[in-house]
Design a protein around this motif. Structure first.
Motif, PDB file in Angstrom:
ATOM      1  N   ALA A 121       3.310  -3.432  -7.586  1.00  0.00           N
ATOM      2  CA  ALA A 121       3.473  -2.262  -6.720  1.00  0.00           C
ATOM      3  C   ALA A 121       4.832  -1.608  -6.928  1.00  0.00           C
ATOM      4  O   ALA A 121       4.958  -0.377  -6.914  1.00  0.00           O
ATOM      5  CB  ALA A 121       3.301  -2.667  -5.258  1.00  0.00           C
ATOM      6  N   ALA A 124       4.666   0.263 -10.199  1.00  0.00           N
ATOM      7  CA  ALA A 124       3.898   1.496 -10.036  1.00  0.00           C
ATOM      8  C   ALA A 124       4.735   2.563  -9.343  1.00  0.00           C
ATOM      9  O   ALA A 124       4.725   3.741  -9.732  1.00  0.00           O
ATOM     10  CB  ALA A 124       2.628   1.209  -9.231  1.00  0.00           C
ATOM     11  N   LEU A 125       5.473   2.163  -8.304  1.00  0.00           N
ATOM     12  CA  LEU A 125       6.345   3.112  -7.599  1.00  0.00           C
ATOM     13  C   LEU A 125       7.351   3.740  -8.559  1.00  0.00           C
ATOM     14  O   LEU A 125       7.554   4.962  -8.558  1.00  0.00           O
ATOM     15  CB  LEU A 125       7.064   2.382  -6.471  1.00  0.00           C
ATOM     16  N   ARG A 136       3.804   1.577  -1.169  1.00  0.00           N
ATOM     17  CA  ARG A 136       4.441   1.733  -2.484  1.00  0.00           C
ATOM     18  C   ARG A 136       3.484   2.352  -3.497  1.00  0.00           C
ATOM     19  O   ARG A 136       3.894   3.143  -4.342  1.00  0.00           O
ATOM     20  CB  ARG A 136       4.940   0.377  -2.984  1.00  0.00           C
ATOM     21  N   ARG A 137       2.219   1.982  -3.413  1.00  0.00           N
ATOM     22  CA  ARG A 137       1.246   2.515  -4.371  1.00  0.00           C
ATOM     23  C   ARG A 137       0.679   3.856  -3.911  1.00  0.00           C
ATOM     24  O   ARG A 137       0.864   4.885  -4.567  1.00  0.00           O
ATOM     25  CB  ARG A 137       0.117   1.508  -4.583  1.00  0.00           C
ATOM     26  N   GLU A 138      -0.008   3.870  -2.777  1.00  0.00           N
ATOM     27  CA  GLU A 138      -0.696   5.080  -2.328  1.00  0.00           C
ATOM     28  C   GLU A 138       0.265   6.115  -1.757  1.00  0.00           C
ATOM     29  O   GLU A 138       0.159   7.320  -2.052  1.00  0.00           O
ATOM     30  CB  GLU A 138      -1.754   4.713  -1.288  1.00  0.00           C
ATOM     31  N   THR A 185       3.479   6.465  -2.390  1.00  0.00           N
ATOM     32  CA  THR A 185       4.279   7.040  -3.476  1.00  0.00           C
ATOM     33  C   THR A 185       3.460   8.032  -4.289  1.00  0.00           C
ATOM     34  O   THR A 185       3.949   9.115  -4.642  1.00  0.00           O
ATOM     35  CB  THR A 185       4.819   5.934  -4.391  1.00  0.00           C
ATOM     36  N   ARG A 186       2.207   7.676  -4.591  1.00  0.00           N
ATOM     37  CA  ARG A 186       1.355   8.584  -5.362  1.00  0.00           C
ATOM     38  C   ARG A 186       1.234   9.936  -4.671  1.00  0.00           C
ATOM     39  O   ARG A 186       1.392  10.998  -5.296  1.00  0.00           O
ATOM     40  CB  ARG A 186      -0.021   7.951  -5.544  1.00  0.00           C
ATOM     41  N   ARG A 240       0.833  -1.206   0.000  1.00  0.00           N
ATOM     42  CA  ARG A 240       0.000   0.000   0.000  1.00  0.00           C
ATOM     43  C   ARG A 240       0.868   1.256   0.000  1.00  0.00           C
ATOM     44  O   ARG A 240       0.577   2.219  -0.726  1.00  0.00           O
ATOM     45  CB  ARG A 240      -0.913   0.009   1.223  1.00  0.00           C
TER      46      ARG A 240
END
Length: 278
Positions: free
Chosen positions: A140, A143-144, A84-86, A88-89, A82
């Motif tokens: 993930a 995505a990062l 790494r995805r959220e 990082t975003r 999470r």
């Protein structure tokens, strides 16, 4: 240089911040809990609070944002995916909104697709892995790195398996406990290791590197049949007794050739063979 470090109190962050301060950089450190770090301004924030994060990054006016966020204290792999995805975003969005020039993020060197030989930075990531768990983990990571690459300048540090103080691979760490219980199998799977101090030093060096991913691993990728007995001995555990594991196709190791020959990075601990005992 003004640098915003997210994850400043983590295993790498605690080593990274003093290195940056020693070089004369102006550091703002993000922490989830109120804590003071010597020589830096510490701000409290939550990477899942997008609006709040934008405010603290904007107030710091950084030229560089360093992403060293993880959530593995309790071995909660879902929480780490999470972040790494959220996380990082939200961090990259905050950096771009603040006009940050460069983003440097922590990635991993064991997300490559199966194949023969050591993986290089041009080896594709294993985003289509048949195993759902690995597919989610690599997704993930991908995505990062994709979000990091939205910055005008960026570096994704593909760290090897960390060992040394405060990691799982040290005396008293999770893998030392597994070794003591005879639960570390030997076998043909290749691991590329990295001492945690070298991970921090590489992040500092990345301040001037060209954009792209970089494998940050030591010079000696090794099969479990080689490193497990040595690691067990280094932490005072008995010789391995678990049966060898079958070959995992993606466990191929990675090479640091680009970092060493092109970028001039040299690990202080060039091999786990001596590093385990350091």
């Amino acid at each position: 240089m003004r640098i915003f470090v997210a994850g400043a109190t983590g295993v790498i962050g605690r080593r990274l911040v003093p290195l940056l301060v020693a070089q004369g950089h102006e550091v703002t450190a993000l922490s989830r809990r109120a804590s003071a770090l010597p020589g830096v301004e510490t701000v409290t924030g939550d990477v899942y609070d997008a609006a709040g994060l934008r405010e603290v990054v904007a107030a710091a006016r950084p030229e560089v944002v360093m992403h060293q966020l993880t959530d593995l204290t309790a071995r909660d792999f879902a929480a780490n995916l999470r972040i790494r995805r959220e996380g990082t975003r939200n961090l990259v969005d905050a950096a771009l909104a603040a006009g940050v020039r460069r983003v440097i993020s922590q990635s991993i060197a064991w997300a490559y697709e199966p194949g023969d030989g050591l993986a290089t930075e041009s080896t594709p990531l294993d985003v289509d892995a048949p195993d759902a768990s690995r597919r989610g983990s690599v997704g993930a990571v991908a995505a990062l790195e994709e979000m990091t690459a939205e910055a005008p300048e960026w570096v994704a540090l593909r760290y090897g398996m960390l060992y040394g103080p405060d990691t799982w691979y040290t005396k008293g760490g999770a893998m030392a406990d597994a070794a003591a219980a005879g639960q570390l199998p030997t076998g043909p799977d290749i691991t590329s290791f990295l001492h945690v101090d070298d991970a921090a030093a590489a992040a500092v060096s990345a301040l001037t590197w060209p954009s792209g991913p970089v494998n940050i691993v030591d010079n000696t990728p090794a099969a479990a049949s080689d490193w497990v007995p040595s690691f067990a001995q280094s932490v005072g555990a008995p010789p391995p007794s678990a049966p060898p594991s079958p070959r995992t196709p993606w466990a191929r190791g990675a090479t640091n050739g680009h970092a060493r020959t092109t970028l001039g990075w040299v690990p202080t601990h060039p091999t786990w063979q001596s590093g385990f005992y350091a």
